[in-house]
Design an enzyme around this catalytic site. Structure first.
Site, PDB file in Angstrom:
ATOM      1  N   GLU A  40      17.738  40.142  34.882  1.00 52.18           N
ATOM      2  CA  GLU A  40      16.700  41.092  35.298  1.00 52.18           C
ATOM      3  C   GLU A  40      17.169  42.520  35.014  1.00 52.18           C
ATOM      4  O   GLU A  40      18.329  42.852  35.184  1.00 52.18           O
ATOM      5  CB  GLU A  40      16.435  40.921  36.795  1.00 52.18           C
ATOM      6  N   LYS A  72       6.615  41.147  37.303  1.00 53.80           N
ATOM      7  CA  LYS A  72       7.110  40.583  38.555  1.00 53.80           C
ATOM      8  C   LYS A  72       6.041  40.633  39.636  1.00 53.80           C
ATOM      9  O   LYS A  72       5.515  41.692  39.967  1.00 53.80           O
ATOM     10  CB  LYS A  72       8.348  41.365  38.996  1.00 53.80           C
ATOM     11  N   CYS A  97      13.596  37.096  39.860  1.00 52.98           N
ATOM     12  CA  CYS A  97      14.381  37.362  41.070  1.00 52.98           C
ATOM     13  C   CYS A  97      13.664  37.005  42.372  1.00 52.98           C
ATOM     14  O   CYS A  97      13.610  35.848  42.754  1.00 52.98           O
ATOM     15  CB  CYS A  97      14.838  38.827  41.063  1.00 52.98           C
TER      16      CYS A  97
END
Length: 258
Positions: A44, A110, A144
């Site tokens: 990431e 995300k 994540c």
């Protein structure tokens, strides 16, 4: 249809808010990959580390990194993926790009921005999950904090591979290990988890623990070191496990809104 996918994971430390140095670092690591691979996965925010100050990064750096990825993908004849700070439409995003050697681009923003760090106040969250068809494999890339939300990852589209790229710190690494395994088991899919190593300027340390986990929850590879990991993902393993253990037939059917 290709029955195996060769994957390389680059687990690396990151230079704080310095895209040029990080691209140079990853170029060197990519050059060290001599094996024939189909897909290389980076962490990431691999050009900056997990910064909450995107204004410190020139807005054109996202486009420069995508061009770098295109060049590297073509040179290595490999798909390349990882997330970065990306500025578009007047907003910042934590955007994962999936770049194929033929120049095809896909991206995922995300969904679950990390409220504990204030990411939700700085980066626009994504609204759509994507499935990428690559060399006969269906791939779902996530980022994540998305790992903590199993509904978002639920395998309603029969994907084969779930990817998580991350900057996941040492104090919560047990959750990373446990949740990656859970996502593989419940979705009957390979899970690729790619974390960084080293420390950042905010005092957080990152222990690696990048891994590939098979459909039954067994680790294929794992490391705590700065290294390149290799794994072979098999369509036969997926199909045989799903045929023998028809757990996905009993999954709940639903749609996500909002």
């Amino acid at each position: 249809m290709q029955m195996e996918l060769q994957v390389a994971i680059i687990q690396s430390s990151l230079v704080w808010e310095d895209p040029e140095r990080n691209r140079e670092n990853f170029s060197n690591k990519l050059d060290s990959i001599s094996s024939d691979v189909d897909l290389i996965v980076l962490p990431e925010m691999f050009t900056t580390a997990f910064t909450m100050n995107p204004q410190n990064i020139a807005k054109e750096e996202g486009d420069k990194t995508v061009k770098w990825m295109l060049k590297e993908a073509e040179k290595k004849n490999v798909a390349l993926t990882g997330s970065m700070v990306f500025f578009a439409d007047g907003h910042y995003y934590n955007r994962l790009w999936f770049v194929e050697p033929n120049g095809k681009l896909s991206y995922y923003d995300k969904r679950h921005t990390f409220t504990l760090a204030g990411e939700d106040k700085i980066y626009n969250r994504g609204e759509e999950r994507i499935i990428i068809e690559y060399k006969g494999f269906r791939i779902c890339p996530l980022i994540c904090y998305d790992l903590r939300f199993p509904v978002w990852a639920r395998n309603t589209e029969n994907y084969d591979i779930l990817i998580y790229v991350a900057n996941w710190p040492t104090p919560r690494i047990n959750a990373w290990d446990a949740l990656l395994k859970a996502r593989a088991i419940e979705n009957m899919a390979y899970v690729i988890g790619v974390n960084r190593t080293g420390a950042d300027t905010t005092g957080h340390n990152y222990p690696g623990h990048s891994t590939v986990i098979d459909v039954l929850g067994s680790p294929v590879v794992f490391s705590e070191e700065e290294t390149v990991l290799y794994a072979t993902l098999s369509k036969k393993h997926i199909s045989e496990a799903r045929e023998k253990l028809k757990f996905l037939d009993d999954r709940d059917h639903f749609s996500l809104k909002g």
